[in-house]
Scaffold this motif. Structure first.
Motif, PDB file in Angstrom:
ATOM      1  N   LEU A  97     -10.125   7.477 -10.753  1.00  0.00           N
ATOM      2  CA  LEU A  97      -9.795   6.151 -11.110  1.00  0.00           C
ATOM      3  C   LEU A  97      -8.413   5.968 -11.387  1.00  0.00           C
ATOM      4  N   VAL A  98      -8.155   6.903 -12.396  1.00  0.00           N
ATOM      5  CA  VAL A  98      -6.716   6.699 -12.999  1.00  0.00           C
ATOM      6  C   VAL A  98      -5.603   7.002 -11.998  1.00  0.00           C
ATOM      7  N   TYR A 101      -5.515   3.849  -9.875  1.00  0.00           N
ATOM      8  CA  TYR A 101      -5.143   2.392 -10.216  1.00  0.00           C
ATOM      9  C   TYR A 101      -4.224   2.458 -11.351  1.00  0.00           C
ATOM     10  N   GLY A 102      -4.050   3.745 -12.011  1.00  0.00           N
ATOM     11  CA  GLY A 102      -3.107   3.757 -12.966  1.00  0.00           C
ATOM     12  C   GLY A 102      -1.709   4.413 -12.695  1.00  0.00           C
ATOM     13  N   ALA A 129     -12.460  -4.784  -8.063  1.00  0.00           N
ATOM     14  CA  ALA A 129     -13.048  -3.560  -8.755  1.00  0.00           C
ATOM     15  C   ALA A 129     -14.474  -3.406  -8.219  1.00  0.00           C
ATOM     16  N   ALA A 163     -14.041  -0.240 -15.135  1.00  0.00           N
ATOM     17  CA  ALA A 163     -12.723  -0.716 -14.509  1.00  0.00           C
ATOM     18  C   ALA A 163     -12.449  -2.053 -14.363  1.00  0.00           C
ATOM     19  N   ALA A 166     -11.291  -3.298 -17.830  1.00  0.00           N
ATOM     20  CA  ALA A 166      -9.954  -2.564 -17.950  1.00  0.00           C
ATOM     21  C   ALA A 166      -9.079  -3.669 -17.370  1.00  0.00           C
ATOM     22  N   LEU A 167      -9.300  -3.773 -16.135  1.00  0.00           N
ATOM     23  CA  LEU A 167      -8.291  -4.639 -15.308  1.00  0.00           C
ATOM     24  C   LEU A 167      -8.313  -6.258 -15.770  1.00  0.00           C
ATOM     25  N   LEU A 190      -7.497   2.111 -18.639  1.00  0.00           N
ATOM     26  CA  LEU A 190      -8.682   2.440 -18.007  1.00  0.00           C
ATOM     27  C   LEU A 190      -9.548   3.847 -18.626  1.00  0.00           C
ATOM     28  N   ARG A 191      -8.840   4.829 -19.215  1.00  0.00           N
ATOM     29  CA  ARG A 191      -9.264   5.870 -19.776  1.00  0.00           C
ATOM     30  C   ARG A 191     -10.199   5.438 -20.960  1.00  0.00           C
ATOM     31  N   LEU A 194     -13.433   3.547 -19.666  1.00  0.00           N
ATOM     32  CA  LEU A 194     -14.276   4.790 -18.815  1.00  0.00           C
ATOM     33  C   LEU A 194     -15.089   5.718 -19.807  1.00  0.00           C
TER      34      LEU A 194
END
Length: 207
Positions: A97-98, A101-102, A129, A163, A166-167, A190-191, A194
């Motif tokens: 995911l990171v 997205y990151g 998401a 997620a 986080a967004l 995100l980390r 998650l």
């Protein structure tokens, strides 16, 4: 042309139409501002009817954000499948995911400004998401060898919910609610989010 080839051609045409619509929506939004773009404008720019547009998107915001995220959900599933075989499931999911997205996955400056300048686009950006649920569930099942569709669906839904939070936090308006400044690194947020679902992923890890 046999049925399989015909079906493949139809699917490619659908993908091409969706991409043309989302690209037109993004171009017009950048040129005019999202509030000045109508569905009819997007359909005309893509060379299709408004009715055809409605078969692909339910709003202009959805079409604009789809162009920015560009099949992010499918790429997350593929990224998870590509993680090292011996890597624990929790770490593999988080890194997948990171990766998407990151950091390099964050929208470029002009597109990020476009998204954060519109409440409708911010909401759609966050809501998309949920699209990672099915590709992620399939990738988790493939990685763990699980045939428990219910369990993998729940795990994927938990990950996508984290997620989404986080967004939403990353693009949340500050102070007076008018100015939106992305808060720090999306990868770091995100980390952090998650990490709260990591225990469930560890429990599901056959390794």
């Amino acid at each position: 042309m046999n049925a399989k080839e015909s079906g493949g051609l139809r699917e490619r045409k659908k993908i091409a139409t969706r991409e043309a619509l989302s690209a037109a929506a993004l171009r017009l939004a950048l040129e005019r501002g999202p509030e000045n773009v109508r569905v009819d404008d997007i359909a005309e720019a893509a060379g299709v009817s408004p009715r055809t547009y409605n078969n692909y998107f339910s709003s202009r915001e959805q079409a604009i954000v789809a162009a920015v995220l560009a099949e992010r959900a499918l790429r997350i599933g593929a990224a998870l499948r590509a993680r090292p075989v011996g890597e624990p499931l929790a770490e593999a999911v988080i890194e997948a995911l990171v990766e998407q997205y990151g950091a390099d996955g964050e929208p470029p400056g002009d597109l990020l400004t476009l998204i954060t300048s519109s409440p409708g686009l911010r909401a759609e950006f966050v809501d998309m998401a949920a699209a990672i649920d099915q590709p992620l569930a399939a990738a988790i099942a493939a990685r763990t060898g699980s045939d428990d569709d219910f369990a993998t669906a729940v795990l994927a839904a938990a990950v996508s919910a984290a997620a989404r939070v986080a967004l939403e936090r990353w693009v949340r308006p500050a102070g007076d609610g008018l100015l939106v400044v992305p808060r720090g690194s999306l990868a770091d947020i995100l980390r952090e989010a998650l990490a709260h679902v990591a225990p469930a992923l560890r429990a599901a890890d056959p390794g």
